[in-house]
Motif scaffolding. Structure first.
Motif, PDB file in Angstrom:
ATOM      1  N   ASN A 187      14.100  12.218  -6.915  1.00  0.00           N
ATOM      2  CA  ASN A 187      13.026  12.216  -7.910  1.00  0.00           C
ATOM      3  C   ASN A 187      11.685  11.934  -7.261  1.00  0.00           C
ATOM      4  O   ASN A 187      10.640  12.262  -7.811  1.00  0.00           O
ATOM      5  N   LEU A 188      11.740  11.270  -6.118  1.00  0.00           N
ATOM      6  CA  LEU A 188      10.530  10.901  -5.381  1.00  0.00           C
ATOM      7  C   LEU A 188      10.811  11.040  -3.901  1.00  0.00           C
ATOM      8  O   LEU A 188      11.886  10.669  -3.427  1.00  0.00           O
ATOM      9  N   VAL A 189       9.838  11.575  -3.179  1.00  0.00           N
ATOM     10  CA  VAL A 189       9.950  11.754  -1.740  1.00  0.00           C
ATOM     11  C   VAL A 189       8.749  11.093  -1.084  1.00  0.00           C
ATOM     12  O   VAL A 189       7.629  11.167  -1.595  1.00  0.00           O
ATOM     13  N   LEU A 190       8.992  10.444   0.048  1.00  0.00           N
ATOM     14  CA  LEU A 190       7.924   9.944   0.907  1.00  0.00           C
ATOM     15  C   LEU A 190       8.029  10.705   2.210  1.00  0.00           C
ATOM     16  O   LEU A 190       9.040  10.627   2.915  1.00  0.00           O
ATOM     17  N   HIS A 191       6.996  11.465   2.522  1.00  0.00           N
ATOM     18  CA  HIS A 191       6.951  12.243   3.762  1.00  0.00           C
ATOM     19  C   HIS A 191       5.749  11.779   4.569  1.00  0.00           C
ATOM     20  O   HIS A 191       4.630  11.734   4.047  1.00  0.00           O
ATOM     21  N   THR A 192       5.977  11.425   5.816  1.00  0.00           N
ATOM     22  CA  THR A 192       4.896  11.004   6.704  1.00  0.00           C
ATOM     23  C   THR A 192       4.625  12.127   7.695  1.00  0.00           C
ATOM     24  O   THR A 192       5.557  12.688   8.278  1.00  0.00           O
ATOM     25  N   THR A 193       3.341  12.447   7.876  1.00  0.00           N
ATOM     26  CA  THR A 193       2.974  13.577   8.722  1.00  0.00           C
ATOM     27  C   THR A 193       1.585  13.349   9.322  1.00  0.00           C
ATOM     28  O   THR A 193       0.896  12.395   8.978  1.00  0.00           O
ATOM     29  N   ILE A 220       3.938  20.483  -8.068  1.00  0.00           N
ATOM     30  CA  ILE A 220       4.629  19.222  -7.811  1.00  0.00           C
ATOM     31  C   ILE A 220       3.570  18.124  -7.710  1.00  0.00           C
ATOM     32  O   ILE A 220       2.598  18.252  -6.978  1.00  0.00           O
ATOM     33  N   ASN A 221       3.768  17.065  -8.465  1.00  0.00           N
ATOM     34  CA  ASN A 221       2.846  15.935  -8.448  1.00  0.00           C
ATOM     35  C   ASN A 221       2.920  15.230  -7.100  1.00  0.00           C
ATOM     36  O   ASN A 221       3.997  15.095  -6.522  1.00  0.00           O
ATOM     37  N   TYR A 222       1.759  14.751  -6.635  1.00  0.00           N
ATOM     38  CA  TYR A 222       1.745  14.058  -5.354  1.00  0.00           C
ATOM     39  C   TYR A 222       0.573  13.096  -5.257  1.00  0.00           C
ATOM     40  O   TYR A 222      -0.393  13.191  -6.001  1.00  0.00           O
ATOM     41  N   LYS A 223       0.705  12.181  -4.312  1.00  0.00           N
ATOM     42  CA  LYS A 223      -0.356  11.228  -3.975  1.00  0.00           C
ATOM     43  C   LYS A 223      -0.308  11.051  -2.465  1.00  0.00           C
ATOM     44  O   LYS A 223       0.758  10.864  -1.890  1.00  0.00           O
ATOM     45  N   ILE A 224      -1.478  11.111  -1.840  1.00  0.00           N
ATOM     46  CA  ILE A 224      -1.563  11.016  -0.390  1.00  0.00           C
ATOM     47  C   ILE A 224      -2.338   9.768   0.001  1.00  0.00           C
ATOM     48  O   ILE A 224      -3.407   9.499  -0.552  1.00  0.00           O
ATOM     49  N   TYR A 225      -1.771   9.030   0.951  1.00  0.00           N
ATOM     50  CA  TYR A 225      -2.433   7.860   1.518  1.00  0.00           C
ATOM     51  C   TYR A 225      -2.495   8.021   3.031  1.00  0.00           C
ATOM     52  O   TYR A 225      -1.528   8.477   3.647  1.00  0.00           O
ATOM     53  N   GLU A 226      -3.592   7.615   3.613  1.00  0.00           N
ATOM     54  CA  GLU A 226      -3.691   7.583   5.064  1.00  0.00           C
ATOM     55  C   GLU A 226      -3.102   6.261   5.553  1.00  0.00           C
ATOM     56  O   GLU A 226      -3.328   5.209   4.957  1.00  0.00           O
ATOM     57  N   THR A 227      -2.338   6.318   6.636  1.00  0.00           N
ATOM     58  CA  THR A 227      -1.765   5.108   7.198  1.00  0.00           C
ATOM     59  C   THR A 227      -2.769   4.460   8.145  1.00  0.00           C
ATOM     60  O   THR A 227      -3.770   5.074   8.519  1.00  0.00           O
ATOM     61  N   VAL A 250       5.515   9.398  -9.359  1.00  0.00           N
ATOM     62  CA  VAL A 250       4.229   9.405  -8.648  1.00  0.00           C
ATOM     63  C   VAL A 250       3.245   8.484  -9.365  1.00  0.00           C
ATOM     64  O   VAL A 250       2.461   7.775  -8.721  1.00  0.00           O
ATOM     65  N   GLU A 251       3.306   8.441 -10.677  1.00  0.00           N
ATOM     66  CA  GLU A 251       2.418   7.556 -11.439  1.00  0.00           C
ATOM     67  C   GLU A 251       2.695   6.087 -11.129  1.00  0.00           C
ATOM     68  O   GLU A 251       1.774   5.271 -11.114  1.00  0.00           O
ATOM     69  N   VAL A 252       3.949   5.735 -10.893  1.00  0.00           N
ATOM     70  CA  VAL A 252       4.268   4.355 -10.507  1.00  0.00           C
ATOM     71  C   VAL A 252       3.590   4.026  -9.178  1.00  0.00           C
ATOM     72  O   VAL A 252       3.000   2.955  -9.015  1.00  0.00           O
ATOM     73  N   ILE A 253       3.664   4.947  -8.225  1.00  0.00           N
ATOM     74  CA  ILE A 253       3.012   4.736  -6.926  1.00  0.00           C
ATOM     75  C   ILE A 253       1.513   4.553  -7.125  1.00  0.00           C
ATOM     76  O   ILE A 253       0.896   3.648  -6.544  1.00  0.00           O
ATOM     77  N   LYS A 254       0.912   5.377  -7.956  1.00  0.00           N
ATOM     78  CA  LYS A 254      -0.528   5.251  -8.225  1.00  0.00           C
ATOM     79  C   LYS A 254      -0.842   3.921  -8.898  1.00  0.00           C
ATOM     80  O   LYS A 254      -1.863   3.295  -8.600  1.00  0.00           O
ATOM     81  N   LYS A 255       0.031   3.497  -9.807  1.00  0.00           N
ATOM     82  CA  LYS A 255      -0.212   2.240 -10.517  1.00  0.00           C
ATOM     83  C   LYS A 255      -0.110   1.042  -9.576  1.00  0.00           C
ATOM     84  O   LYS A 255      -0.878   0.088  -9.707  1.00  0.00           O
ATOM     85  N   ILE A 256       0.831   1.076  -8.637  1.00  0.00           N
ATOM     86  CA  ILE A 256       0.890   0.014  -7.629  1.00  0.00           C
ATOM     87  C   ILE A 256      -0.446  -0.039  -6.904  1.00  0.00           C
ATOM     88  O   ILE A 256      -0.981  -1.116  -6.664  1.00  0.00           O
ATOM     89  N   GLY A 257      -0.974   1.126  -6.575  1.00  0.00           N
ATOM     90  CA  GLY A 257      -2.348   1.253  -6.127  1.00  0.00           C
ATOM     91  C   GLY A 257      -2.705   0.666  -4.775  1.00  0.00           C
ATOM     92  O   GLY A 257      -3.874   0.409  -4.517  1.00  0.00           O
ATOM     93  N   LYS A 258      -1.745   0.497  -3.918  1.00  0.00           N
ATOM     94  CA  LYS A 258      -2.045  -0.047  -2.596  1.00  0.00           C
ATOM     95  C   LYS A 258      -2.089   1.083  -1.585  1.00  0.00           C
ATOM     96  O   LYS A 258      -1.229   1.951  -1.567  1.00  0.00           O
ATOM     97  N   ASP A 259      -3.094   1.041  -0.736  1.00  0.00           N
ATOM     98  CA  ASP A 259      -3.288   2.123   0.228  1.00  0.00           C
ATOM     99  C   ASP A 259      -2.267   2.121   1.362  1.00  0.00           C
ATOM    100  O   ASP A 259      -2.005   3.155   1.966  1.00  0.00           O
ATOM    101  N   TYR A 260      -1.707   0.967   1.672  1.00  0.00           N
ATOM    102  CA  TYR A 260      -0.802   0.851   2.815  1.00  0.00           C
ATOM    103  C   TYR A 260       0.524   0.222   2.392  1.00  0.00           C
ATOM    104  O   TYR A 260       0.536  -0.776   1.673  1.00  0.00           O
ATOM    105  N   LEU A 261       1.617   0.773   2.889  1.00  0.00           N
ATOM    106  CA  LEU A 261       2.937   0.251   2.557  1.00  0.00           C
ATOM    107  C   LEU A 261       3.116  -1.184   3.023  1.00  0.00           C
ATOM    108  O   LEU A 261       3.807  -1.967   2.376  1.00  0.00           O
TER     109      LEU A 261
END
Length: 108
Positions: free
Chosen positions: A17-23, A40-47, A62-73
């Motif tokens: 349901n959710l994928v995290l891809h680092t590139t 496909i819904n997505y959100k991109i963060y720079e590491t 994806v909305e949950v990730i946006k709601k957490i709202g932190k730029d870095y894992l």
């Protein structure tokens, strides 16, 4: 990009349901085009090391990730990290162990 395309395949087949891809940043334009074309819904963060973390999948996830709202894992709390791991389909038992270990370290 082969791994990214495989992640799309797994999402579209309902395996995730959710994928995290680092590139790397050089793949950004192609990735946004592929996700956009497939709607496909997505959100991109720079590491912190200059790569990109791309979350994509179901709108609600994806909305949950946006709601957490932190730029870095690395800035996620233990609870947020636990939720993310479960959403990404990681082993539940291992996520529980990881959460308990994180909690013990922070209480010490």
């Amino acid at each position: 990009m082969k791994v990214f395309v495989h992640h799309i395949y797994e999402y579209e087949k309902g395996l995730r349901n959710l994928v995290l891809h680092t590139t790397s940043k050089e793949n950004l334009e192609m990735i946004e085009m592929k996700l956009g074309n497939r709607k496909i819904n997505y959100k991109i963060y720079e590491t912190k090391n200059g790569k990109l973390n791309i979350f994509f999948g179901a709108e609600e996830c994806v909305e949950v990730i946006k709601k957490i709202g932190k730029d870095y894992l690395v800035d996620y709390t233990a609870e947020e990290d636990f939720i993310l791991g479960i959403m990404l389909g990681y082993d539940r038992k291992k996520q529980c162990e990881r959460f308990m270990k994180y909690d013990e370290i922070n209480r010490a």
